[in-house]
Design a protein around this motif. Structure first.
Motif, PDB file in Angstrom:
ATOM      1  N   THR B 197      64.131  73.712  50.156  1.00 22.35           N
ATOM      2  CA  THR B 197      63.822  73.556  51.732  1.00 22.35           C
ATOM      3  C   THR B 197      62.998  74.329  51.990  1.00 22.35           C
ATOM      4  O   THR B 197      62.383  74.545  53.274  1.00 22.35           O
ATOM      5  CB  THR B 197      64.999  73.265  52.579  1.00 22.35           C
ATOM      6  N   PHE B 199      59.559  75.188  51.568  1.00 24.84           N
ATOM      7  CA  PHE B 199      58.188  74.847  52.088  1.00 24.84           C
ATOM      8  C   PHE B 199      58.367  74.010  53.404  1.00 24.84           C
ATOM      9  O   PHE B 199      57.783  74.313  54.179  1.00 24.84           O
ATOM     10  CB  PHE B 199      57.583  73.845  50.972  1.00 24.84           C
ATOM     11  N   LEU B 200      59.570  73.232  53.545  1.00 21.64           N
ATOM     12  CA  LEU B 200      59.686  72.496  54.924  1.00 21.64           C
ATOM     13  C   LEU B 200      59.837  73.720  55.969  1.00 21.64           C
ATOM     14  O   LEU B 200      59.392  73.507  57.037  1.00 21.64           O
ATOM     15  CB  LEU B 200      60.908  71.690  54.764  1.00 21.64           C
ATOM     16  N   ASP B 201      60.623  74.646  55.617  1.00 22.31           N
ATOM     17  CA  ASP B 201      60.899  75.706  56.704  1.00 22.31           C
ATOM     18  C   ASP B 201      59.588  76.551  57.026  1.00 22.31           C
ATOM     19  O   ASP B 201      59.268  76.859  58.396  1.00 22.31           O
ATOM     20  CB  ASP B 201      61.804  76.607  55.913  1.00 22.31           C
ATOM     21  N   VAL B 202      58.810  76.747  56.123  1.00 26.77           N
ATOM     22  CA  VAL B 202      57.589  77.568  56.349  1.00 26.77           C
ATOM     23  C   VAL B 202      56.611  76.500  57.452  1.00 26.77           C
ATOM     24  O   VAL B 202      56.014  77.032  58.149  1.00 26.77           O
ATOM     25  CB  VAL B 202      56.629  77.769  54.997  1.00 26.77           C
ATOM     26  N   VAL B 203      56.407  75.133  56.860  1.00 27.53           N
ATOM     27  CA  VAL B 203      55.454  74.135  57.706  1.00 27.53           C
ATOM     28  C   VAL B 203      56.125  74.164  59.066  1.00 27.53           C
ATOM     29  O   VAL B 203      55.586  74.145  60.167  1.00 27.53           O
ATOM     30  CB  VAL B 203      55.305  73.071  56.774  1.00 27.53           C
ATOM     31  N   GLY B 204      57.533  74.162  59.124  1.00 27.93           N
ATOM     32  CA  GLY B 204      58.353  73.608  60.294  1.00 27.93           C
ATOM     33  C   GLY B 204      58.125  74.694  61.374  1.00 27.93           C
ATOM     34  O   GLY B 204      57.902  74.588  62.426  1.00 27.93           O
ATOM     35  N   GLY B 205      58.003  76.198  60.656  1.00 27.40           N
ATOM     36  CA  GLY B 205      58.055  76.959  61.521  1.00 27.40           C
ATOM     37  C   GLY B 205      56.512  77.703  61.875  1.00 27.40           C
ATOM     38  O   GLY B 205      56.263  78.766  62.073  1.00 27.40           O
ATOM     39  N   LEU B 206      55.527  76.789  61.310  1.00 31.95           N
ATOM     40  CA  LEU B 206      54.184  77.275  61.381  1.00 31.95           C
ATOM     41  C   LEU B 206      53.846  77.817  62.765  1.00 31.95           C
ATOM     42  O   LEU B 206      53.140  78.969  62.804  1.00 31.95           O
ATOM     43  CB  LEU B 206      53.139  76.247  60.922  1.00 31.95           C
ATOM     44  N   THR B 208      55.503  79.041  65.162  1.00 34.31           N
ATOM     45  CA  THR B 208      56.402  80.226  65.393  1.00 34.31           C
ATOM     46  C   THR B 208      55.536  81.407  64.584  1.00 34.31           C
ATOM     47  O   THR B 208      55.283  82.476  65.138  1.00 34.31           O
ATOM     48  CB  THR B 208      57.921  80.219  64.948  1.00 34.31           C
ATOM     49  N   LEU B 209      55.150  81.055  63.372  1.00 37.19           N
ATOM     50  CA  LEU B 209      54.553  82.130  62.530  1.00 37.19           C
ATOM     51  C   LEU B 209      53.200  82.446  63.060  1.00 37.19           C
ATOM     52  O   LEU B 209      52.927  83.740  63.227  1.00 37.19           O
ATOM     53  CB  LEU B 209      54.083  81.537  61.060  1.00 37.19           C
ATOM     54  N   GLN B 215      50.964  83.737  60.022  1.00 36.96           N
ATOM     55  CA  GLN B 215      50.644  82.739  59.196  1.00 36.96           C
ATOM     56  C   GLN B 215      49.807  82.983  57.944  1.00 36.96           C
ATOM     57  O   GLN B 215      49.755  82.192  56.977  1.00 36.96           O
ATOM     58  CB  GLN B 215      50.015  81.611  60.150  1.00 36.96           C
ATOM     59  N   GLN B 218      51.574  83.393  54.445  1.00 30.40           N
ATOM     60  CA  GLN B 218      52.620  82.463  53.962  1.00 30.40           C
ATOM     61  C   GLN B 218      52.169  81.857  52.908  1.00 30.40           C
ATOM     62  O   GLN B 218      52.929  81.154  51.866  1.00 30.40           O
ATOM     63  CB  GLN B 218      52.540  81.389  55.180  1.00 30.40           C
ATOM     64  N   ARG B 221      53.819  83.384  49.947  1.00 27.97           N
ATOM     65  CA  ARG B 221      55.280  82.921  50.207  1.00 27.97           C
ATOM     66  C   ARG B 221      55.553  81.504  49.674  1.00 27.97           C
ATOM     67  O   ARG B 221      56.448  81.434  48.845  1.00 27.97           O
ATOM     68  CB  ARG B 221      55.741  83.167  51.554  1.00 27.97           C
ATOM     69  N   ILE B 222      54.876  80.769  49.921  1.00 27.67           N
ATOM     70  CA  ILE B 222      54.875  79.303  49.371  1.00 27.67           C
ATOM     71  C   ILE B 222      54.736  79.406  47.858  1.00 27.67           C
ATOM     72  O   ILE B 222      55.599  78.763  47.005  1.00 27.67           O
ATOM     73  CB  ILE B 222      53.768  78.231  50.064  1.00 27.67           C
TER      74      ILE B 222
END
Lengths: 581, 557
Positions: B197, B199-206, B208-209, B215, B218, B221-222
């Motif tokens: 999950t 990758f979803l977390d990074v995209v979903g929180g984009l 916010t990042l 940003q 990331q 991180r990915i």
């Protein structure tokens, strides 16, 4: 992005792809060779030659048996490894295209479920090498090599095999396309209607019971289910057609080989073992070729995933999204200085969302000075969230927006966001510990800093009761209530120490009974010891007057079309996001 | 995983029927496969012996016939299994939804609503591959494999024995490997979950990042998340692919063993070619269904897991003590619709609600007079919503709730005919605004609906505006006001003397709120009892009476 760009990202480079494909090909060839050698061995043995004469065939049979399984295992490992390595590049590639557009420039991804679908689509693309390209390459090569081999033994049988294989390809593809196409066209609306009714029933069960409408709704659901099931059963006729056709043509190929081979045997053009090989090879070849329709089915899915990814990421930056201007402002190491009392000024600012026909925010002017507490109020649809997004440069605007007297267009958006912070209506919490959710706002913070800020936002006891800073917040903050999520988000913003902080509907996902105390706590904490911080609160519900130094009321705009607001009804879809107790 | 859950047969009659037809078709298919191998080997052997094409024609025609029949039966098996999958899904879904309705909103609120919706909607779709790919192979494993092994044994004992020896390797290996995979996955479960999950977390929180200027880091991180995911998954796959390896190895080794042993006995003349070739062709067919079961195992496991969620809910509904069904048409206030049923006073005396022995409300006493607007307040967790659930009959309660001295439980119809209610969530459904407002009222009166909207300060909302599932397409405030209008309409159309609204103005600004209160006051003037739960100062100030609910002793907030 264009679909073929996405597909190119998804297909591993040849060097990475080749090992798996070659191993897979070796395994498939072993399968065909196993049957051919076994048939040759037996028919030759019946001629009762010296046993030494068959030594090679006996070794070959065993070797092909081992090779078929061994190569296959190695193939699966090699191609999965290659697919995962490509997934890494693909994810980074898509992500880097998302960054400059996010969040408002991504078409149709403002709702959380669509965003997770985008991510699901990206991950689905790893099936391109695994389930599409590799099986097609392997079965194509096996088909060609088998046809060549059979042709060398008996040209007419080779031709017959080639023709039946081509027919199997064509008929299988045609049937598969037709069946799948019909299913997509005919079933999708029925399935959607049914799912909508299920959501209705579950989300409103109490209302339906209280209003005595449950029986009626269940009857409607039954009806929708009946229509869906009737359509599915009608179409199930087509499901097995492809494999039946493949099986039929495999049989026809063997019969043709017999019809052509038996006279040749009589004329001495062919010996017994060769006949057995020519007749039995088609059985093994068609088993390999049976992968093709499945690969085409997978291709359809991969292609539509690629299309969705491509359409979610616009080719060009829409005019409504600010350009990222790296370089600008880098000569000012500490960012903009904020001289004088007026730190943020808007003059006649208007803004609209990408692809929208009308402005969502029109001619707004106000000035923010250090220490101000500004309430932006107005009915839903009056552009409050639009204003918040303009302030943090997620959306482009017309009119003037100055920070410390400097036009924001001459600043990099990142630099604006170092000054103006935003707590979103539904704060995003990462699936990690409380510590990590705070640290990314200021990675030099010590545990003592974090505990101090949690104390300020009223979460110190809560954090302790959860087991300290290492307690998880759950996927999308599932373990945290709406009020706690808002407080955590505030703690994050306090750590980042924005001179101007925008709070977008801090009480939207909070139980009404907690709303007043939450907004009071938040405004107290946001001010804290630093009286110079300016706070802009956006709220459609009343905020106690003593907390506010200035009110700005946005007028209701023409109602946007249904579904366009991007903000679903407060209760919609039983979201698991923060705030649902 | 059990290959076939008995509860599937219990809850879905279509599954039983399918097993029967599937077994018949599987038997037919087995006979055709044996016939195909027999005819093919006979023709080849006779041709080598010197028979001419003409003399072999009848056999060739027979072979062609068998081939056609075999495709047809294969197709029939695919068709019936796909069909059975659809029908079984439908049977399970209907039972599931009725069970959920029977378990009620109280049960649902303790569940993850999205999870339940997924199970009832698309979750069962994984049963498709269970039925269309896995079950047919399972049936064939049970029917075809033993028959074919028997035929081989009777034709040529040594070949039969080599197949018999190789066959058990498969299940033994599968079990061992499945077990190893599970242990491994359990050990890595948490990290696998997080990595999958991530990758979803990074995209979903984009967004916010970006707000925090994070940003740009990331991509690295990915990369590390995906690399980690690859490493962990590959180490699981290395083991789990072994099961496929074992299947293929056993199947192809059996063919090789049969070929070599037959070949050797052919050379010394102890066996005829016709038997040898026949056995060679049959040997892989014995393994084919088993291989099918192996390759479809993961699809099947998904289907079984999805159906297990359904069975759990169905079992729960079955265990539930049958709530006394509301006696339809029981004596009481079954008055003609439209006219207000005059009521003097709603009385609650010593009302208590318990959930699993824990008191949520205890000893609440209060009364609501006709023609008054009352507001119920109380700290969070004090039990206001439980009190209302008790009045509506959603939960059982102690004490007395009576309208003009008649306990409301006996007050007719669906038990709630005396009251029009809207909860904290408006609970709208797909359909037009008009359909939502007139929900369950039986009568659709446009002018009355327009009046209800006006009273709820929602006159600007068009009656024919279509709403999506769960009322999507509206803002929170609009949805809330339609919810109010729906209760008002019910009260007007059916003459309900009591209106209860739970936090009706939480999403409204203060101007709209006061306009809603004005509308409600108009209803109060007709003699209705209007009860609101609210914290809003504007609402409390406008009310004629204020009642406070206190948390039962020992209940922390």
């Amino acid at each position: 992005m264009e679909t073929h760009d996405v597909l190119r990202l998804a297909q591993p480079p040849l060097k990475r792809f080749a090992p798996g494909a070659l191993l897979g090909l070796a395994s498939a060839l072993c399968a065909v060779a196993l049957l051919a050698t076994a048939a040759y061995l037996i028919t030759k043995a019946a001629e009762q030659p010296p046993i030494l004469y068959l030594g090679m065939a006996m070794v070959g049979v065993r070797a092909f048996a081992l090779g078929r399984a061994g190569f296959r295992y190695a193939d699966r490992l090699a191609s999965h490894d290659a697919a995962f390595r490509t997934l890494r590049d693909l994810r980074v590639g898509v992500f880097e295209r998302l960054v400059p557009l996010a969040p408002d420039g991504l078409a149709g991804t403002r709702r959380g479920d669509l965003l997770s679908r985008l991510v699901g689509d990206v991950d689905e693309l790893q099936n391109l090498p695994l389930r599409v390209v590799s099986p097609l390459v392997i079965s194509g090569s096996v088909a060609v090599l088998s046809v060549v081999t059979v042709t060398l033994i008996l040209p007419a049988a080779g031709l017959a095999l080639a023709l039946t294989l081509l027919m199997a390809f064509a008929l299988g593809t045609w049937a598969q396309t037709r069946v799948a196409g019909r299913a997509e066209r005919g079933l999708a609306p029925l399935r959607g209607a049914f799912t909508d009714r299920v959501i209705d029933l579950l989300a409103s069960l109490d209302v339906l019971i209280a209003y005595g409408a449950l029986e009626e709704r269940l009857a409607g659901l039954d009806e929708a289910d009946r229509r869906l099931t009737a359509a599915v059963t009608r179409q199930s006729v087509g499901v097995g057609v492809t494999s039946a056709v493949t099986l039929l043509l495999a049989g026809i190929a063997s019969v043709l080989a017999l019809v052509l081979g038996i006279p040749a045997l009589g004329q001495g053009d062919l010996n017994g073992p060769a006949l057995a090989v020519v007749v039995l090879v088609p059985l093994a070849v068609f088993e390999v070729v049976g992968m093709v329709p499945l690969a085409l089915g997978a291709w359809r899915q991969v292609r539509s995933s690629a299309e969705r990814v491509a359409s979610a990421v616009p080719d060009a930056r829409p005019a409504e999204i600010p350009a990222d201007v790296p370089g600008i402002g880098t000569d000012r190491p500490a960012g903009v200085s904020l001289p004088g009392p007026a730190i943020l000024e808007l003059v006649n600012v208007s803004a609209r969302w990408p692809n929208a026909a009308v402005d969502a925010l029109e001619n707004v002017s106000f000035t923010v000075s250090a220490g101000d507490r500004i309430l932006i109020e107005g009915p839903s649809g009056s552009g409050k969230t639009t204003l918040a997004h303009v302030l943090v440069r997620f959306l482009e605007h017309s009119g003037e927006y100055r920070l410390g007297g400097v036009d924001v267009h001459s600043l990099a958006p990142d630099e604006v966001r170092r000054i103006v912070g935003l707590n979103e209506q539904t704060p995003y919490l990462f699936d990690d510990s409380i510590r990590q959710n705070l640290l990314f706002a200021r990675d030099t913070a010590t545990d003592a800093d974090l505990e101090a800020v949690l104390q300020r936002v009223g979460l110190a006891d809560w954090t302790r009761s959860r087991g300290g800073l290492d307690a998880p917040v759950g996927e999308r903050g599932a373990l945290v209530s709406g009020g706690q999520a808002q407080r955590l988000a505030l703690a994050r913003s306090l750590l980042a120490d924005f001179p101007v902080l925008v709070l977008d509907e801090p009480t939207a996902n909070v139980d009404p009974e907690f709303a007043d105390s939450l907004i009071r706590d938040i405004l107290d904490a946001a001010a804290g010891d630093f009286d110079s911080r300016a706070v802009i609160v956006i709220s459609h519900t009343p905020v106690p007057a003593d907390l506010i130094s200035q009110r700005i009321r946005l007028k209701a705009r023409v109602r946007r079309e249904a579904g366009e607001t991007g903000r679903p009804a407060g209760d919609a879809r039983g979201s698991t996001g923060p705030g649902r107790p | 995983m059990k290959p076939l859950d008995k509860r599937l047969l219990k809850y879905a009659g279509a599954a039983r029927a399918f097993l029967f037809t599937g077994a018949l078709l599987g038997l037919a298919l087995t006979i055709l496969v044996v016939a195909f191998c027999f005819l093919l080997s006979q023709i080849v052997v006779r041709a080598i012996a010197g028979d001419s094409l003409d003399s072999l024609m009848p056999m060739l025609a027979g072979l062609a016939g068998v081939i056609v029949l075999r495709s047809i039966v294969t197709w029939l098996l695919d068709w019936t299994s796909a069909r059975a999958g659809a029908v079984v899904k439908s049977q399970l879904r209907r039972r599931l939804l009725s069970a959920i309705a029977a378990l009620g909103p109280g049960w649902l609120s303790r569940r993850n609503a999205t999870g339940v919706a997924t199970v009832a909607g698309t979750g069962l779709d994984s049963l498709d591959s269970y039925f269309s790919r896995y079950l047919p192979q399972l049936i064939l494993t049970v029917i075809a494999t033993p028959i074919i092994v028997l035929v081989i044994l009777f034709s040529d004992l040594p070949s039969g024995i080599s197949v018999l020896v190789t066959l058990p390797i498969i299940p033994v290996f599968m079990v061992l490997i499945g077990w190893a995979t599970q242990t491994m996955q359990r050990r890595q479960w948490d990290s696998l979950q997080r990595l999958s999950t991530g990758f979803l977390d990074v995209v979903g929180g984009l967004a916010t990042l970006k707000l925090f200027g994070r940003q740009h880091r990331q991509a690295a991180r990915i990369t590390s998340i995906t690399e980690g995911y690859r490493r962990e998954t590959m180490s699981v796959l290395r083991v789990s692919f072994l099961s496929g390896f074992a299947l293929e190895l056993a199947a192809s080794l059996a063919v090789a063993l049969v070929a070599v042993s037959v070949g050797i006995r052919l050379i010394d003349g102890s066996l005829g070619l016709s038997v040898g070739l026949f056995v060679l062709l049959l040997a892989p067919e014995a393994f084919l269904p088993l291989r099918g079961v192996g390759t479809q195992f993961h699809n099947a496991a998904e289907g079984v897991a999805a159906s297990e969620h359904v069975f759990e809910i169905l079992d729960e509904a079955e265990r539930m003590p049958a709530l006394a069904p509301p006696a339809a048409g029981s004596p009481g206030r079954d008055v003609p619709t439209g006219r207000l049923q005059p009521a003097g006073r709603l009385i609650l005396h010593d009302v208590g609600v318990e959930y699993a022995g824990v008191p949520a409300v205890s000893g609440f006493t209060g009364s609501f007079a006709a023609g008054s607007l009352s507001v119920i307040t109380g700290a969070s967790g004090a039990g206001k919503s439980s009190l209302i659930a008790a009045m509506l009959g959603f939960v059982s309660h102690s004490g007395l709730i009576a309208l003009d001295s008649v306990p409301v439980a006996a007050a007719g119809g669906s038990g709630t005919d005396w009251v029009a209610w809207t909860g904290q969530r408006p609970g709208l459904v797909s359909g037009t605004v008009l359909e939502n407002i007139t929900l369950g009222s039986g009568v659709v009166d446009r002018s009355l609906a327009i009046r209800a909207l006006a009273l709820a300060s929602a006159a600007e909302i068009e009656l024919d505006l279509p709403l999506g599932a769960a009322g999507s397409g509206l803002s929170g405030g609009q949805a809330q006001r339609i919810g109010i209008a729906r209760a008002v309409y019910r009260s007007l159309a059916r003459g309900c003397p009591v209106i209860i609204l739970d936090e009706p103005t939480s999403a409204l600004d203060s101007a709209t709120e006061s306009s809603v209160i004005d509308g409600l006051k108009e209803l109060v003037r007709t003699g209705r009892i209007v009860i609101l739960v609210s914290h809003r100062p504007g609402v409390i100030a406008a009310a004629d009476a204020r009642l406070t609910v206190n948390a039962p002793i020992g209940v922390g907030i």
